[in-house]
Design an enzyme around this catalytic site. Structure first.
Site, mmCIF file in Angstrom:
data_model
loop_
_atom_site.group_PDB
_atom_site.id
_atom_site.type_symbol
_atom_site.label_atom_id
_atom_site.label_comp_id
_atom_site.label_asym_id
_atom_site.label_seq_id
_atom_site.Cartn_x
_atom_site.Cartn_y
_atom_site.Cartn_z
ATOM 1 N N HIS A 1 1.044 -1.167 -0.022
ATOM 2 C CA HIS A 1 -0.070 0.110 0.004
ATOM 3 C C HIS A 1 0.855 1.157 0.060
ATOM 4 C CE1 HIS A 1 -4.305 -1.317 0.854
ATOM 5 N NE2 HIS A 1 -3.533 -2.474 0.486
ATOM 6 N N SER B 1 5.354 7.065 3.123
ATOM 7 C CA SER B 1 4.166 8.071 3.199
ATOM 8 C C SER B 1 2.964 7.643 3.732
ATOM 9 C CB SER B 1 3.846 8.749 1.637
ATOM 10 O OG SER B 1 3.161 7.757 0.914
ATOM 11 N N THR C 1 -1.744 -15.258 -0.509
ATOM 12 C CA THR C 1 -1.585 -16.557 0.011
ATOM 13 C C THR C 1 -1.810 -16.441 1.583
ATOM 14 O OG1 THR C 1 -0.472 -18.592 -0.127
ATOM 15 C CG2 THR C 1 0.726 -16.609 -0.101
#
EC number: 1.11.1.7
Length: 362
Positions: A81, A91, A212
């Site tokens: 992310h 960030s 997974t």
């Protein structure tokens, strides 16, 4: 479908996987293909300034995942992310400010694990003490912790290029939404997002293999159950999911990988071949002609999956990196540096553990 394993059972699985992974990880690390290095990064960046940096991170992650097997998925997801929005610059770790909410407040990031943020700050603090000051960037800690989470879960090891610097600002809420497609997205939409950051269909299929390990929330796949089951969903599997999520809006979670939920292996792709992918973004990798052959390949060969995952995650880990004199090395991963400040108190909020890996494809 049953709920996630108990903590004791999960810890036992993690311990077994850790033992089994050591020889495989070593071999993969020594022979893996490597994408080109971004200017300013190197594999021995901290050789003089903090020679024990990698071993410190590795030791922390091993101990932490033994106590909480779900942390491995949380740390891996945090790295993803971060990189997909504004590049790999840490960030995502920044708290909001007077200028607006931070990336953590955007919908795709609301379920990032608080324990993962805490772990990054704990590691950063340990490195600060061991290395005699703020030497290692938060963005490098993220990359190393993600790698070690994969290894401790039984996946491949790989060399992590180091030398990233940290951003002094976070992305806008709209940029986060644009960079992190939802789990309802199909392959064309996913490829459209990835093409903007120099990732291709092979990278998409390999990086999706991060599913997974981890958990998904009912609300992230309920569109496949109601009002009628998605025809691409295995009927037996759909029935199991309906028992876990009996109605829209159910506040429950289920493993992303029904076969081996705590092991980093190729069973995710076996699930897709058997129409047991949890999200639309998962199952469409097998339904779509452009990516189906890669799913078949990885389902047949864990070695091929491990090799490509290692290549793709290192490639991803170099997206729009800051190096040299760009950015900063934060003294506190949750806040930009203040002039004249050497160490800031941590500011990651302690909130109820979400333990959900599902409000974004990655």
């Amino acid at each position: 479908m049953s709920r996630a394993p108990t903590l004791a059972a999960a810890a036992a699985v993690a311990a077994v996987v850790l033992i089994c992974s050591s020889s495989t990880a070593t071999a993969a690390d020594g022979n893996a293909r490597q994408p080109p290095l971004a200017p300013g990064l190197s594999f021995d960046f901290y050789k003089r300034s903090c020679p024990k940096a990698e071993s410190i991170v590795r030791s922390f992650v091993q101990d932490a995942v033994r106590r909480d097997v779900g942390l491995a998925a949380g740390l891996l997801r945090l790295h993803f992310h971060d990189c997909f929005v504004q590049g790999c610059d840490a960030s995502v770790l920044l708290d909001g400010s007077a200028t607006g909410p931070g990336e953590q407040q955007a919908p795709p990031n609301l379920t990032l694990r608080p324990t993962a943020f805490k772990a990054i700050n704990d590691i950063h603090d340990r490195l600060h003490k061991e290395c005699g000051g703020t030497v290692v960037s938060c963005s490098d800690v993220l990359a190393l912790a993600a790698r070690d989470s994969v290894v401790v879960s039984g996946g491949p090891s790989y060399k992590v290029p180091l030398g990233r610097r940290d951003s002094a600002s976070f992305a806008t809420q709209q940029d986060v939404l644009s960079g992190l497609p939802p789990p309802t997205a199909a392959v064309p939409a996913l490829l459209a997002v990835l093409s903007k950051i120099n990732l291709d269909a092979t990278d998409l299929v390999a990086l999706s293999g991060g599913h997974t390990i981890g958990l998904g929330h009912c609300t992230s796949f309920e569109d496949r159950l109601f009002p009628r089951p998605d025809p691409t969903l295995n009927a037996t599997f759909a029935g199991q999911l309906r028992r876990t999520c009996p109605a829209k809006g159910t506040d429950r979670r289920t493993p992303l990988d029904v076969r081996t939920p705590n092991a980093f292996d190729n069973k995710y792709y076996v699930n897709l071949v058997n129409r047991e992918g949890l999200f639309t973004s998962d199952q469409d990798l097998f339904s779509n002609a452009r990516t189906r052959a890669l799913v078949d390949k990885f389902a047949r060969s864990q070695r091929d999956f491990f090799d490509q995952f290692a290549f793709s995650v290192v490639k991803m880990g170099q997206i729009k990196v800051l190096t040299g004199t760009q950015g900063q090395i934060r003294t506190n991963c949750s806040a930009r540096n203040a002039a004249g400040t050497t160490m800031l108190p941590w500011s990651v909020s302690v909130v109820e553990e979400a333990a959900d890996e599902s409000l974004g494809v990655f």
